[in-house]
Write a protein that holds these residues in place. Structure first.
Motif, PDB file in Angstrom:
ATOM      1  N   ILE A  53       0.831  -1.201   0.000  1.00 48.46           N
ATOM      2  CA  ILE A  53       0.000   0.000   0.000  1.00 48.46           C
ATOM      3  C   ILE A  53       0.870   1.257   0.000  1.00 48.46           C
ATOM      4  O   ILE A  53       0.470   2.303  -0.531  1.00 48.46           O
ATOM      5  N   ALA A  54       2.074   1.156   0.563  1.00 49.24           N
ATOM      6  CA  ALA A  54       3.002   2.292   0.513  1.00 49.24           C
ATOM      7  C   ALA A  54       3.365   2.617  -0.938  1.00 49.24           C
ATOM      8  O   ALA A  54       3.409   3.790  -1.341  1.00 49.24           O
ATOM      9  N   GLN A  55       3.592   1.573  -1.742  1.00 54.06           N
ATOM     10  CA  GLN A  55       3.919   1.795  -3.161  1.00 54.06           C
ATOM     11  C   GLN A  55       2.707   2.342  -3.913  1.00 54.06           C
ATOM     12  O   GLN A  55       2.838   3.204  -4.789  1.00 54.06           O
ATOM     13  N   PHE A  56       1.541   1.836  -3.579  1.00 55.28           N
ATOM     14  CA  PHE A  56       0.309   2.331  -4.199  1.00 55.28           C
ATOM     15  C   PHE A  56       0.157   3.832  -3.967  1.00 55.28           C
ATOM     16  O   PHE A  56      -0.104   4.602  -4.897  1.00 55.28           O
ATOM     17  N   THR A  57       0.375   4.256  -2.712  1.00 56.73           N
ATOM     18  CA  THR A  57       0.220   5.672  -2.371  1.00 56.73           C
ATOM     19  C   THR A  57       1.215   6.537  -3.129  1.00 56.73           C
ATOM     20  O   THR A  57       0.868   7.601  -3.646  1.00 56.73           O
ATOM     21  N   PHE A  58       2.448   6.086  -3.204  1.00 54.59           N
ATOM     22  CA  PHE A  58       3.479   6.859  -3.902  1.00 54.59           C
ATOM     23  C   PHE A  58       3.203   6.926  -5.399  1.00 54.59           C
ATOM     24  O   PHE A  58       3.316   7.988  -6.024  1.00 54.59           O
ATOM     25  N   LEU A  59       2.813   5.809  -5.992  1.00 54.14           N
ATOM     26  CA  LEU A  59       2.649   5.743  -7.447  1.00 54.14           C
ATOM     27  C   LEU A  59       1.409   6.487  -7.938  1.00 54.14           C
ATOM     28  O   LEU A  59       1.371   6.934  -9.087  1.00 54.14           O
ATOM     29  N   VAL A  60       0.396   6.617  -7.099  1.00 47.05           N
ATOM     30  CA  VAL A  60      -0.750   7.438  -7.491  1.00 47.05           C
ATOM     31  C   VAL A  60      -0.289   8.864  -7.775  1.00 47.05           C
ATOM     32  O   VAL A  60      -0.730   9.513  -8.724  1.00 47.05           O
ATOM     33  N   GLY A  61       0.645   9.342  -6.961  1.00 45.73           N
ATOM     34  CA  GLY A  61       1.196  10.669  -7.177  1.00 45.73           C
ATOM     35  C   GLY A  61       1.994  10.769  -8.460  1.00 45.73           C
ATOM     36  O   GLY A  61       1.933  11.780  -9.173  1.00 45.73           O
ATOM     37  N   VAL A  62       2.756   9.720  -8.767  1.00 44.49           N
ATOM     38  CA  VAL A  62       3.522   9.698 -10.020  1.00 44.49           C
ATOM     39  C   VAL A  62       2.570   9.771 -11.212  1.00 44.49           C
ATOM     40  O   VAL A  62       2.815  10.492 -12.186  1.00 44.49           O
ATOM     41  N   ALA A  63       1.466   9.046 -11.131  1.00 40.22           N
ATOM     42  CA  ALA A  63       0.483   9.072 -12.217  1.00 40.22           C
ATOM     43  C   ALA A  63      -0.157  10.450 -12.355  1.00 40.22           C
ATOM     44  O   ALA A  63      -0.325  10.963 -13.464  1.00 40.22           O
ATOM     45  N   VAL A  96      -0.418   3.957 -13.076  1.00 40.81           N
ATOM     46  CA  VAL A  96      -1.763   3.551 -12.642  1.00 40.81           C
ATOM     47  C   VAL A  96      -1.878   2.026 -12.619  1.00 40.81           C
ATOM     48  O   VAL A  96      -2.465   1.454 -11.692  1.00 40.81           O
ATOM     49  N   ILE A  97      -1.317   1.368 -13.626  1.00 40.17           N
ATOM     50  CA  ILE A  97      -1.367  -0.098 -13.663  1.00 40.17           C
ATOM     51  C   ILE A  97      -0.645  -0.690 -12.459  1.00 40.17           C
ATOM     52  O   ILE A  97      -1.123  -1.646 -11.836  1.00 40.17           O
ATOM     53  N   MET A  98       0.507  -0.112 -12.085  1.00 37.17           N
ATOM     54  CA  MET A  98       1.212  -0.587 -10.893  1.00 37.17           C
ATOM     55  C   MET A  98       0.386  -0.337  -9.636  1.00 37.17           C
ATOM     56  O   MET A  98       0.380  -1.169  -8.716  1.00 37.17           O
ATOM     57  N   PHE A 102      -0.606  -3.294  -7.091  1.00 36.48           N
ATOM     58  CA  PHE A 102      -0.249  -3.303  -5.672  1.00 36.48           C
ATOM     59  C   PHE A 102      -1.475  -3.505  -4.784  1.00 36.48           C
ATOM     60  O   PHE A 102      -1.384  -4.136  -3.727  1.00 36.48           O
ATOM     61  N   ILE A 103      -2.617  -2.970  -5.187  1.00 39.13           N
ATOM     62  CA  ILE A 103      -3.850  -3.262  -4.450  1.00 39.13           C
ATOM     63  C   ILE A 103      -4.182  -4.745  -4.562  1.00 39.13           C
ATOM     64  O   ILE A 103      -4.563  -5.402  -3.591  1.00 39.13           O
ATOM     65  N   PHE A 104      -4.002  -5.282  -5.766  1.00 38.34           N
ATOM     66  CA  PHE A 104      -4.299  -6.695  -6.034  1.00 38.34           C
ATOM     67  C   PHE A 104      -3.447  -7.612  -5.154  1.00 38.34           C
ATOM     68  O   PHE A 104      -3.971  -8.524  -4.508  1.00 38.34           O
TER      69      PHE A 104
END
Length: 386
Positions: A53-63, A96-98, A102-104
């Motif tokens: 979930i840490a990666q999910f949070t960071f990558l949403v910002g990248v998107a 977004v795909i990542m 990561f949620i999956f």
């Protein structure tokens, strides 16, 4: 245009093969997790969100950061970003795909992800998060592919794509705002219970995301004949965005610190004391948080002073900002949000090797998608130039 990704140099295929190997290792680790459950991770009853979930949070910002190119270029006719816009849109797609992956992998029973679709709940923030993420993915796919296809044919983009481009601007803001609401709406987690969580998320996104894009532009320029910034100053303009966004991010964080420590409300200040000074003898995150703090100020300094015009120091500054945001907005934010637990105890978390391998596998999928999309975009641009 995908056929352009099927041809390349020996170095290109070595890179693709390496990514496929990392993906295979990540898939093996995920199958171990799927068969044996989340017990193979470092997560527990007390810390139910971790590295994924840490990666999910960071990558949403990248998107979301792609809007920092789309908005000036399409809304304000800032032509300097002309050659970089497609790279920003093609960065948003793998990001977004990542996020979705990561949620999956974070779900013990991934088939339950279908419950959000089969049993939608308009009162659930996760329901809206699914809508904005999937919608943003579709928008960037349509806009990026359509505009690149039109460019290949030497024709203007179709008129119907313009409203979608304009829609992508508020949509980009919404994906990180809704993600912030996932945390800020939980009254039991004092670190996350903040009215400026969304503002902090957006500021960090507009710092780390464009910083990653600039580094990707450096790589593109080095490995191909395509120059995203042929002396027009686009990269330095993007550096300004990174600089001011990071300053805003640090300012917002200082506001949180002042409110917590000046008010001296124990529940509010406890997570922040834990990450900066330790709590009840637990100090595992203290050196990591101070490292992020030092990197944040180093990155700002290198981008404020004339050092930003030097390639080496600019790269160090951008990497400092990316790592600082990854630490703070990723691991620190998620893990410290569970400290102290419901019984006022500190239960520390550390990712296991299995989690790390799965995470590397997901990042390798993202890197492979970026490689393919950038290969297509660069090939089209080189084809037009010749």
């Amino acid at each position: 245009m995908l056929e352009k990704a099927l041809s390349g140099s020996k170095r290109y295929w070595i890179w693709v093969t390496l990514l496929l190997a990392v993906i295979a290792v990540g898939l093996f680790a995920y199958m171990n997790q799927f068969n044996n459950g989340l017990g193979v991770t470092g997560m527990s009853r007390d810390v139910s969100w971790g590295l994924y979930i840490a990666q999910f949070t960071f990558l949403v910002g990248v998107a979301a950061s792609a809007v920092m190119l789309v908005l000036p270029y399409y809304l304000h006719d800032f032509k300097k970003f002309g050659k970089m816009v497609i790279l920003g849109e093609f960065l948003a797609i793998p990001a977004v795909i990542m996020c979705i992956l990561f949620i999956f992998v974070d779900l013990g029973q991934p088939m339950r992800i279908m419950n959000v679709i089969l049993h939608p709940s308009p009162r659930s923030v996760m329901f809206y998060d699914m809508i904005v993420l999937c919608g943003y993915l579709l928008i960037n796919l349509v806009v990026g592919w359509t505009t690149l296809g039109a460019e290949r044919k030497g024709a203007p983009s179709p008129k119907w794509v313009k409203p979608i481009i304009y829609l992508s601007i508020p949509w980009a803001v919404s994906i990180h705002t809704v993600t912030a609401f996932l945390y800020a709406g939980l009254p039991g987690r004092h670190l996350w219970l903040s009215a400026i969580m969304a503002a902090r998320f957006l500021a960090s996104a507009f710092a780390a995301g464009p910083a990653i894009l600039i580094l990707l532009c450096f790589i593109v320029k080095k490995v191909s004949k395509f120059d995203p910034d042929p002396g027009v100053g686009a990269i330095q303009s993007l550096v300004k965005i990174v600089r001011y966004a990071m300053i805003a991010n640090v300012f917002f964080y200082i506001l949180e610190l002042f409110t917590a420590f000046y008010s001296n409300i124990p529940e509010y200040s406890a997570p922040l004391r834990y990450i900066f000074f330790g709590l009840d003898g637990h100090t595992s995150l203290v050196p990591i948080m101070w490292t992020a703090t030092a990197l944040a100020f180093l990155g700002i300094a290198l981008l404020v002073f004339p050092t930003r015009k030097n390639g080496a120091t600019l790269t160090i500054g951008l990497l400092s900002i990316i790592i600082a945001n990854w630490i703070d907005k990723g691991m620190i934010l998620i893990v410290a949000g569970f400290v102290p637990n419901s019984f006022e105890r500190v239960i520390e978390y550390a990712p296991t090797l299995n989690e790390i391998l799965v995470t590397l596998g997901v990042y390798a999928i993202g890197a492979l998608l970026i490689t393919i999309l950038y290969k297509v975009a660069i090939s089209v641009r080189e084809e037009k130039a010749s």
